[in-house]
Design a protein around this motif. Structure first.
Motif, PDB file in Angstrom:
ATOM      1  N   HIS A 320      84.149  94.293  46.855  1.00 25.91           N
ATOM      2  CA  HIS A 320      83.280  95.238  46.521  1.00 25.91           C
ATOM      3  C   HIS A 320      82.717  95.989  47.517  1.00 25.91           C
ATOM      4  CE1 HIS A 320      79.339  94.203  45.722  1.00 25.91           C
ATOM      5  NE2 HIS A 320      79.865  92.949  45.659  1.00 25.91           N
ATOM      6  N   HIS A 321      82.523  97.358  47.200  1.00 27.98           N
ATOM      7  CA  HIS A 321      81.736  98.345  47.967  1.00 27.98           C
ATOM      8  C   HIS A 321      80.305  98.147  48.317  1.00 27.98           C
ATOM      9  CE1 HIS A 321      81.011  99.481  43.770  1.00 27.98           C
ATOM     10  NE2 HIS A 321      80.186 100.426  44.419  1.00 27.98           N
ATOM     11  N   GLY A 322      79.502  97.191  47.505  1.00 22.40           N
ATOM     12  CA  GLY A 322      78.100  96.804  47.793  1.00 22.40           C
ATOM     13  C   GLY A 322      77.086  97.863  47.063  1.00 22.40           C
ATOM     14  N   GLY A 323      77.766  98.524  46.068  1.00 21.93           N
ATOM     15  CA  GLY A 323      76.670  99.202  45.155  1.00 21.93           C
ATOM     16  C   GLY A 323      75.915  98.504  44.533  1.00 21.93           C
ATOM     17  N   ALA A 324      74.830  99.085  44.190  1.00 20.49           N
ATOM     18  CA  ALA A 324      73.647  98.295  43.399  1.00 20.49           C
ATOM     19  C   ALA A 324      74.080  97.497  42.183  1.00 20.49           C
ATOM     20  CB  ALA A 324      72.417  99.056  43.306  1.00 20.49           C
ATOM     21  N   GLY A 325      74.626  98.489  41.250  1.00 20.01           N
ATOM     22  CA  GLY A 325      75.130  97.781  40.174  1.00 20.01           C
ATOM     23  C   GLY A 325      76.275  96.805  40.082  1.00 20.01           C
ATOM     24  N   THR A 326      77.140  96.955  41.016  1.00 21.25           N
ATOM     25  CA  THR A 326      78.258  95.954  41.184  1.00 21.25           C
ATOM     26  C   THR A 326      77.510  94.828  41.786  1.00 21.25           C
ATOM     27  OG1 THR A 326      79.897  97.713  41.417  1.00 21.25           O
ATOM     28  CG2 THR A 326      80.782  95.530  41.923  1.00 21.25           C
ATOM     29  N   THR A 327      76.764  94.781  42.935  1.00 20.13           N
ATOM     30  CA  THR A 327      76.109  93.632  43.490  1.00 20.13           C
ATOM     31  C   THR A 327      75.329  92.832  42.136  1.00 20.13           C
ATOM     32  OG1 THR A 327      75.875  94.780  45.546  1.00 20.13           O
ATOM     33  CG2 THR A 327      74.672  92.975  45.056  1.00 20.13           C
ATOM     34  N   ALA A 328      74.602  93.554  41.479  1.00 18.98           N
ATOM     35  CA  ALA A 328      73.783  92.933  40.418  1.00 18.98           C
ATOM     36  C   ALA A 328      75.048  92.411  39.489  1.00 18.98           C
ATOM     37  CB  ALA A 328      72.989  93.871  39.759  1.00 18.98           C
ATOM     38  N   SER A 329      75.952  92.900  39.132  1.00 15.02           N
ATOM     39  CA  SER A 329      76.854  92.124  38.376  1.00 15.02           C
ATOM     40  C   SER A 329      77.626  90.754  38.830  1.00 15.02           C
ATOM     41  CB  SER A 329      77.914  93.335  37.993  1.00 15.02           C
ATOM     42  OG  SER A 329      77.517  94.242  36.841  1.00 15.02           O
ATOM     43  N   VAL A 330      77.673  90.881  40.135  1.00 12.11           N
ATOM     44  CA  VAL A 330      78.393  89.827  40.631  1.00 12.11           C
ATOM     45  C   VAL A 330      77.512  88.707  40.800  1.00 12.11           C
ATOM     46  CG1 VAL A 330      79.773  88.740  42.724  1.00 12.11           C
ATOM     47  CG2 VAL A 330      80.045  91.267  41.880  1.00 12.11           C
ATOM     48  N   LEU A 331      76.060  88.948  41.237  1.00 16.06           N
ATOM     49  CA  LEU A 331      75.005  88.084  41.019  1.00 16.06           C
ATOM     50  C   LEU A 331      74.879  87.405  39.741  1.00 16.06           C
ATOM     51  CD1 LEU A 331      72.345  89.753  43.138  1.00 16.06           C
ATOM     52  CD2 LEU A 331      73.788  88.087  43.849  1.00 16.06           C
ATOM     53  N   HIS A 332      74.976  88.182  38.541  1.00 15.04           N
ATOM     54  CA  HIS A 332      74.870  87.618  37.257  1.00 15.04           C
ATOM     55  C   HIS A 332      75.927  86.814  36.863  1.00 15.04           C
ATOM     56  CE1 HIS A 332      71.241  89.526  35.457  1.00 15.04           C
ATOM     57  NE2 HIS A 332      71.334  90.174  36.495  1.00 15.04           N
ATOM     58  N   ALA A 333      77.204  87.094  37.279  1.00 19.53           N
ATOM     59  CA  ALA A 333      78.462  86.557  37.249  1.00 19.53           C
ATOM     60  C   ALA A 333      78.500  84.874  37.830  1.00 19.53           C
ATOM     61  CB  ALA A 333      79.747  87.234  37.670  1.00 19.53           C
ATOM     62  N   GLY A 334      77.718  84.965  38.928  1.00 18.97           N
ATOM     63  CA  GLY A 334      77.222  83.470  39.435  1.00 18.97           C
ATOM     64  C   GLY A 334      78.589  83.077  40.450  1.00 18.97           C
ATOM     65  N   ILE A 335      79.312  84.104  40.971  1.00 14.15           N
ATOM     66  CA  ILE A 335      80.500  83.824  41.948  1.00 14.15           C
ATOM     67  C   ILE A 335      80.367  84.562  43.260  1.00 14.15           C
ATOM     68  CG2 ILE A 335      82.141  83.318  40.114  1.00 14.15           C
ATOM     69  CD1 ILE A 335      83.169  86.416  40.647  1.00 14.15           C
ATOM     70  N   PRO A 336      80.837  83.944  44.340  1.00 14.73           N
ATOM     71  CA  PRO A 336      80.575  84.752  45.732  1.00 14.73           C
ATOM     72  C   PRO A 336      81.267  86.013  45.767  1.00 14.73           C
ATOM     73  CG  PRO A 336      81.718  82.532  45.951  1.00 14.73           C
ATOM     74  CD  PRO A 336      81.609  82.924  44.354  1.00 14.73           C
ATOM     75  N   GLN A 337      80.884  86.832  46.651  1.00 12.99           N
ATOM     76  CA  GLN A 337      81.327  88.108  46.775  1.00 12.99           C
ATOM     77  C   GLN A 337      81.473  88.652  48.407  1.00 12.99           C
ATOM     78  OE1 GLN A 337      78.046  91.123  45.399  1.00 12.99           O
ATOM     79  NE2 GLN A 337      77.192  89.187  44.776  1.00 12.99           N
ATOM     80  N   ILE A 338      82.451  89.508  48.540  1.00 16.20           N
ATOM     81  CA  ILE A 338      82.758  90.059  49.840  1.00 16.20           C
ATOM     82  C   ILE A 338      82.333  91.381  49.797  1.00 16.20           C
ATOM     83  CG2 ILE A 338      84.533  90.408  51.527  1.00 16.20           C
ATOM     84  CD1 ILE A 338      85.940  87.964  50.768  1.00 16.20           C
ATOM     85  N   ILE A 339      81.592  91.952  50.692  1.00 16.00           N
ATOM     86  CA  ILE A 339      80.990  93.520  50.712  1.00 16.00           C
ATOM     87  C   ILE A 339      81.466  94.352  51.480  1.00 16.00           C
ATOM     88  CG2 ILE A 339      79.260  94.821  50.742  1.00 16.00           C
ATOM     89  CD1 ILE A 339      77.596  93.116  49.023  1.00 16.00           C
ATOM     90  N   ILE A 340      82.286  95.444  51.300  1.00 16.22           N
ATOM     91  CA  ILE A 340      82.753  96.333  52.293  1.00 16.22           C
ATOM     92  C   ILE A 340      82.037  97.695  51.984  1.00 16.22           C
ATOM     93  CG2 ILE A 340      85.030  97.530  53.130  1.00 16.22           C
ATOM     94  CD1 ILE A 340      86.673  95.277  51.664  1.00 16.22           C
ATOM     95  N   PRO A 341      80.956  97.760  52.921  1.00 11.38           N
ATOM     96  CA  PRO A 341      80.144  99.084  52.422  1.00 11.38           C
ATOM     97  C   PRO A 341      80.772 100.388  53.103  1.00 11.38           C
ATOM     98  CG  PRO A 341      79.108  97.380  53.784  1.00 11.38           C
ATOM     99  CD  PRO A 341      80.441  96.909  53.823  1.00 11.38           C
TER     100      PRO A 341
END
Length: 417
Positions: A320-341
């Motif tokens: 994902h893009h690294g927006g505050a809301g999406t980042t928080a949702s992935v953190l709450h989901a408990g899975i890794p993330q790849i950010i493309i700012p």
């Protein structure tokens, strides 16, 4: 308590404030939310009274504005573009909010438009702002993002350096805001912006995890870390059946850029499809950029708007893009993330995700070519999923909405005492 809320921007700017409004309603308070009509249905479905503010754009209009924001050269230039977009509508916004403040006990604005708090201060109404990214929170322990930390200096000199730079940054932001809207504020009988970072309101509600992100030393006690405010799009029961069939009992990578838009999205996706491994499944959320799959492939599933919580349960990781809301949702989901700012504080959140050990960053310019390698890197990393699961367990214990409500209640009580 009668609370007037306002926020401006895309989904990531509006949804956390809807969650705050809903929490206030659940606590027995009366709430009005003044913003653009694009989000009226979401606001009213949360039991919040809606108040219209211009511009009356549809999603296409906001998508065009987002494309302009991706061209900003730095944070100050970003603020310039945002305020320039608001200038044609500013007088109507001020008039509407001034009228609604006759009713309100507390006024809450987003930090980007903290200058609006002047309207409430003129009436003696306590003010708060919400900020969804903690890089805007000043401290004598560190300088603004992007400024050298001067680690070779003794601690007392570093603190002086940091304080000086924060004051300088505050003046620069105010100068730029006043350059764009200062005359308009003056015509309306308001003062020009005088503090954007250091004293933007009586209270600053920082809606990120205090456990993960709060620094040891804050500028003043007005900055309060409450925890995340997360509001979800409606779930789609029919989609679950589709994704169950597509995933076949496995989790797969998910690609979403939320409300971020960018030039030549079709060409970018053509590059992505050219490089994505044949036979490897991925879910693609079209989002505001309108991501599409021009030549259907069995291993690619394209979907529209849906709740993060519903979608991310199918994810092995989220790209994902690294927006505050999406980042928080992935953190709450408990899975890794790849950010493309792409814009603003998204580079900052990419850095925070790397610091927590729950993801990595891919550069925007060549992400269609470099993404497969990054996905393989995450899949081979055994520690990253464990760290992500640990973060999710920690976040599950925090009560961001409840903490934010208590901060506003305390603000009003202090004024009345």
């Amino acid at each position: 308590m009668r609370c007037l809320l306002t926020s401006h921007g895309s989904t990531g700017d509006i949804y956390p404030v809807i969650r705050l409004g809903r929490a206030l309603v659940e606590a027995g308070h009366t709430v009005r939310f003044a913003t653009v009509s694009l989000f009226r249905e979401e606001i009213e479905s949360a039991g919040i009274e809606y108040v219209y503010l211009p511009p009356d754009w549809d999603q296409t209009g906001f998508a065009e504005a987002m494309r302009d924001l991706t061209k900003a050269k730095n944070p100050v230039d970003l603020i310039r573009i945002i305020y320039s977009e608001s200038l044609p509508f500013l007088e109507e916004i001020l008039t509407t909010l001034d009228r609604e403040l006759e009713w309100a006990d507390v006024f809450v604005s987003s930090y980007v438009f903290s200058s609006l708090c002047q309207l409430a201060k003129k009436r003696g109404i306590p003010t708060a702002i919400t900020t969804f990214a903690h890089n805007a929170v000043p401290s004598r322990s560190y300088p603004p993002e992007g400024v050298p930390r001067m680690l070779a200096f003794p601690p007392f000199l570093r603190r002086r350096w940091n304080a000086m730079i924060w004051r300088m940054a505050d003046r620069i932001f105010c100068w730029k805001i006043n350059q764009v809207v200062g005359e308009a504020l003056t015509r309306y009988g308001m003062e020009r912006a005088d503090s954007f970072l250091l004293e933007p309101a009586d209270k600053v509600i920082v809606t990120v995890s205090p456990e993960l992100f709060r620094p040891k030393h804050l500028w003043t006690e007005r900055f309060k870390f409450t925890g995340h405010l997360r509001w979800q799009s409606p779930e789609d029961p029919a989609l679950n059946a589709e994704l169950d069939v597509f995933c076949g009992g496995e989790t797969v990578p998910i690609l979403t850029f939320g409300s971020v838009t960018f030039d030549e999205a079709r060409k970018v996706m053509t590059r992505f499809m050219r490089n994505w491994p044949m036979g490897k499944k991925i879910i693609i959320q079209s989002g505001w950029a309108g991501l599409t799959i021009e030549r259907p492939r069995r291993e690619m599933k394209c979907i529209g708007r849906v709740s993060h919580d519903q979608l991310f349960q199918y994810g092995s990781m989220v790209i994902h893009h690294g927006g505050a809301g999406t980042t928080a949702s992935v953190l709450h989901a408990g899975i890794p993330q790849i950010i493309i700012p792409h814009i603003g504080d998204q580079w900052f959140f990419a850095g925070e995700v790397k610091r927590l050990g729950v993801g990595l960053e891919v550069k925007r310019a060549k992400w269609p070519e470099e993404l497969p390698k990054a996905v393989r890197s995450v899949e081979k990393n055994r520690k990253m999923p464990k760290r992500a699961a640990k973060v999710a367990k920690l976040l599950a214990r925090e009560d961001g909405p409840g903490n934010a409500v208590r901060e506003l209640e305390g603000l009003l009580s202090a004024v009345r005492a």
